[in-house]
Design a protein around this motif. Structure first.
Motif, PDB file in Angstrom:
ATOM      1  N   LYS A   1       0.834  -1.205   0.000  1.00 59.03           N
ATOM      2  CA  LYS A   1       0.000   0.000   0.000  1.00 59.03           C
ATOM      3  C   LYS A   1       0.868   1.256   0.000  1.00 59.03           C
ATOM      4  O   LYS A   1       0.581   2.225  -0.715  1.00 59.03           O
TER       5      LYS A   1
ATOM      6  N   GLU B   1      -1.128   4.518   1.576  1.00 64.19           N
ATOM      7  CA  GLU B   1      -2.034   3.520   2.143  1.00 64.19           C
ATOM      8  C   GLU B   1      -3.408   4.095   2.448  1.00 64.19           C
ATOM      9  O   GLU B   1      -4.394   3.344   2.570  1.00 64.19           O
TER      10      GLU B   1
ATOM     11  N   SER C   1      -6.188  -3.687  -3.209  1.00 64.60           N
ATOM     12  CA  SER C   1      -5.661  -2.412  -2.695  1.00 64.60           C
ATOM     13  C   SER C   1      -5.998  -1.229  -3.595  1.00 64.60           C
ATOM     14  O   SER C   1      -6.725  -0.332  -3.192  1.00 64.60           O
TER      15      SER C   1
END
Length: 837
Positions: A110, A519, A530
């Motif tokens: 991330k 992230e 993600s």
């Protein structure tokens, strides 16, 4: 889109999400055991580590209960030995490093703008090895046969003469099993950081946490093999009588200390640096500013990593080291405080130029500053030889260890938990219990361990289970035990608080802290993929416009903003510049990592119960399962360059010369070479420590040994040549010749080892035996690589553009060639160094 389309058809964000979710999801129920996604594996690591932390903490409470009063009958000496050994083992091997491995597995893709790690199945395999290896130790504790020689397992106490049961074997085999997980994680982390960043994210644009984990991954590759080697040698001594550490037959117990602390002191920094990386990420966000001294921090952590490998004798001042060496290691031990101080002052400068918010993560940051500075000061004291001579093996050392390691790890860990739990849960902390929990932990910690400084200065030895009545230590020990119960209640409040956050925390949409790292550029909890599309980075990746970037990525306006062929795709980049250069196709969920870990566990359990034929069968089964990992029908086709974004086309990683698997092989060989170098170092150390004039059995290399070396040279040269010319008929012939020569060489070495009658007579002969055994293993694996390359050639996995299998084979053959040459020279070198040689 399909593999043959040349344009990207635009679709809605919702449709893109559904397509990616269908490809990347891990399944439910028993199918969850096949999960390889980094979100699942990272959370598993962290939760399992916290369970082990609770077990280790409970054992710590038993220790404090025993030491609360003089002549306490709560535990006897044998029970106490098992409890304190398992307490240290769990905290060092099963909690600290695995927790931040899990956090790194969860966070790194991330932070870097990738969809997953480089080798998802390797992460899953590492987790199962960690779980099964750690469970071996816990089951032994419940069964009353836990290791009892200390978490450092010093010889000769841990030798078969003084520890005749399986207690020590459980430690040696269980920890080696767990270390497979650590090496796997190190390779995974380094390859991911080097090869799988977002396009445009050069090394100097990486988020600071990635720099920390890159250094930590490299340290693990070099730091863990000496411990693995030491465990293997001690287990060989216990099982087969090879006298590596037996002074009656030329061995030396100090060899174990050298091998252990070659791992043990770098491990202090392997534990601390991820915590420092979390602090360097959290502090600028909570201070609402950018990190001060990014480049100097990177330089300081590299210096710290370098210095950490020159400090292992710091733990051995009292064993009889020459004074010149003591001066060197003392100076180096003090010098390492400089890069540590640079990071602390950079964090303080960041806080000074910002506007810190006194929330729960920041409270734990301030707790870290207080505790770690005290631990650093006592560390400088212990670095000075005269003081260390007085405080050695007292509770002062125990107090220093806990202030540096536990305090330096624990408070950043809690800050990280409270900072990133919203990302995992999608809910924000309520922060009612959180503050009470912090103060209970902070007060309890300092009350527990500060008193140990005083008991240590008053002469209380460590590892003792009882002390006399009317001792000046009693009231201080009682206060320490009282503080430990306060601290334990604080941790119980933290556990309750985390549960309440997941159940009743306030939901939020995105980025509750106002961070600038990637992230937070995704919905929370995160999807298994993600990023709906992968960003292109043009500035340092810790101060990005997250909200605007998140909307663009969710709409597919980046790299790989589509689904193709049911593949799980992410971008690979150049190591330095971050320029996109390949599309990496990742494996789908599979039970293979679980089956492989179970087979690996069969090897260690069989060794524990001395079922050596069964261990060989399980080893072959493990190898076969690993070979099954390589099956991939997509790798049998030349795809050419494929669409990566509306403006770029890239080759698949099967067809690229910088594929992640090639870097992984190089890193594996680095760890392997470190283990071999440690073995060679052990032989030289034993030669140095052998008394002058001592009779050493004279052994000569037999015909079988010399013939094996000759065939080994032929095998490695033919294997390397065949891998280089794999598409040509002569190249295939060379691989066939390599395979045959490897088989003959391995058979001859096995014959030579079976005829060896001097390995148990003297430690130097045992070292020669170990070097030959190491060579045998590599010759056997050489047959596997040669046969594997032949199979891949015949099965269509290799073409003019798809050469990765051959490159990996060539790397192994080259390393094996070096091993053959060293194995040929080393016995003669040791013989020449012997008296009269």
């Amino acid at each position: 889109m399909t593999d043959r389309e040349t344009t990207i058809e635009p679709i809605s964000s919702l449709a893109l999400h559904r397509q990616l979710e269908a490809v990347w999801r891990s399944g439910k129920g028993l199918k969850r055991l096949a999960a390889v996604n980094h979100n699942v594996i990272g959370i598993r690591f962290m939760v399992t580590a916290l369970v082990f932390f609770a077990i280790g903490g409970f054992l710590g409470m038993l220790i404090r209960t025993q030491l609360a009063t003089a002549s306490n009958a709560f535990m006897d000496a044998a029970q106490y030995a098992q409890v304190f050994t398992m307490h240290g083992t769990i905290m060092m091997f099963l909690f600290a490093i695995p927790f931040f491995e899990g956090l790194s597995i969860y966070l790194l893709p991330k932070l870097l703008g990738a969809r997953d790690l480089a080798f998802p199945r390797l992460s899953a395999y590492g987790y199962w090895c960690y779980l099964f290896g750690g469970s071996m130790l816990i089951v032994a504790l419940l069964g009353g046969v836990a290791p009892d020689s200390g978490w450092f397992m010093y010889t000769p106490l841990s030798s078969s003469r003084y520890s005749p049961g399986i207690n020590a074997d459980i430690w040696l085999l269980g920890i080696t099993f767990v270390e497979i997980s650590a090496i796997s994680a190190a390779i995974e982390i380094v390859v991911t950081i080097i090869r799988m960043r977002a396009p445009g994210m050069s090394l100097v644009r990486m988020p600071i946490f990635a720099w920390y984990m890159l250094v930590v991954g490299g340290m693990m590759l070099v730091g863990f093999p000496p411990l693995i080697l030491g465990s293997m040698l001690l287990e060989a001594e216990r099982a087969f009588g090879l006298p590596f550490f037996d002074p009656d037959r030329g061995g030396d117990p100090l060899l174990w200390q050298h091998l252990f602390w070659l791992f043990g002191h770098p491990e202090v920094y392997i534990i601390f640096l991820p915590a420092a990386g979390a602090l360097s990420t959290i502090i600028p966000v909570l201070a609402r500013t950018t990190l001060t001294g990014y480049h100097i921090i990177v330089a300081s952590l590299m210096a710290m990593a370098f210095l950490s490998f020159g400090l292992w004798v710091h733990h051995m001042y009292t064993v009889g080291i020459p004074h010149v060496a003591l001066s060197f290691f003392s100076a180096a031990s003090a010098l390492v405080a400089i890069p540590t101080a640079i990071q602390i002052f950079a964090w303080l400068a960041t806080l000074a130029q910002g506007k810190p918010r006194l929330n729960i993560p920041m409270l734990h940051v301030f707790g870290f500053f207080f505790v770690f500075v005290i631990g650093g000061l006592t560390g400088v004291m212990l670095a000075m030889v005269p003081f260390d001579m007085q405080a050695h093996d007292t509770h002062f050392v125990v107090a220093h260890l806990h202030y540096v390691l536990v305090g330096g790890f624990l408070f950043p860990m809690l800050a990280g938990i409270y900072y990133w739990v919203p990302h995992i849960s999608g809910r924000q902390p309520v922060q009612h219990l959180s503050r009470a929990a912090f103060w209970m932990i902070f007060i309890g910690f300092n009350l527990t361990f500060f008193m140990m400084h005083l008991t240590g200065l008053l002469g209380m030895p460590r590892r003792t289970f009882a002390y006399p009545e009317a001792s000046p230590w009693e009231w201080l020990n009682l206060l320490s035990s009282f503080g430990s119960f306060i601290m334990a209640m604080g941790f119980m409040l933290v556990a309750l608080d985390i549960v309440l956050i997941f159940l009743f925390g306030k939901p939020f949409r995105r980025n509750p802290w106002g961070a600038g790292t990637l992230e937070w550029a995704m919905p929370t909890p995160p999807a298994p993929y993600s990023f709906a599309s992968i960003p292109e980075i043009a500035t340092r990746a810790d101060n990005l416009p997250i909200n605007r970037l998140a909307a663009q990525l969710a709409a597919g306006k980046g790299f790989l903003g589509f689904c193709r062929n049911g593949w799980m795709e992410t971008i690979g980049v150049d190591a330095v510049s971050g320029k996109a250069n390949q599309i990496i196709v990742l494996p789908t969920p599979t039970y293979l990592p679980l089956y492989t870990a179970l087979a690996t566990g069969g090897v260690f359990v069989s060794l524990l119960f001395k079922l050596y034929p069964a261990s060989a069968v399980f080893a072959l089964l493990t190898l076969g399962l690993f070979l099954l990992w390589t099956c991939n029908n997509a790798a049998r086709t030349d795809w050419g360059e494929m669409i990566a974004s509306p403006s770029s086309r890239l080759p698949l990683h099967f067809e690229h010369t910088d594929a992640p698997s090639i870097l992984a092989m190089r890193l594996t060989l680095v760890a392997n070479a470190t283990l071999f170098s440690s073995l060679l170092f052990g032989g030289v150390f034993l030669w140095v420590s052998t008394p002058a004039g001592e009779g050493i059995p004279a052994s000569q290399a037999g015909t079988a040994h010399l013939s094996a070396l000759a065939f080994g040279l032929i095998a490695t040269c033919c294997g390397a040549g065949g891998s280089a010319l794999g598409r040509v008929i002569i190249g295939k012939a060379m691989l066939v010749a390599s395979f045959a020569a490897y088989v003959i060489a391995a058979a001859l070495i096995l014959l030579d080892l079976s005829m060896n009658s001097t390995a148990s007579a003297h430690a130097l002969e045992a070292v020669k035996f170990a070097v030959s055994s190491y060579l045998l293993v590599h010759l056997v694996l050489g047959t596997v690589f040669s046969g594997f390359c032949l199979y891949r050639l015949r099965s269509g996995y290799v073409s003019a553009t798809r050469q990765n299998d051959l490159v990996i084979g060539r790397l192994w053959h080259g390393y094996c060639l070096a091993v053959v040459l060293i194995a040929a020279i080393y016995p003669y070198l040791l013989a020449a160094l012997q008296p009269g040689g």
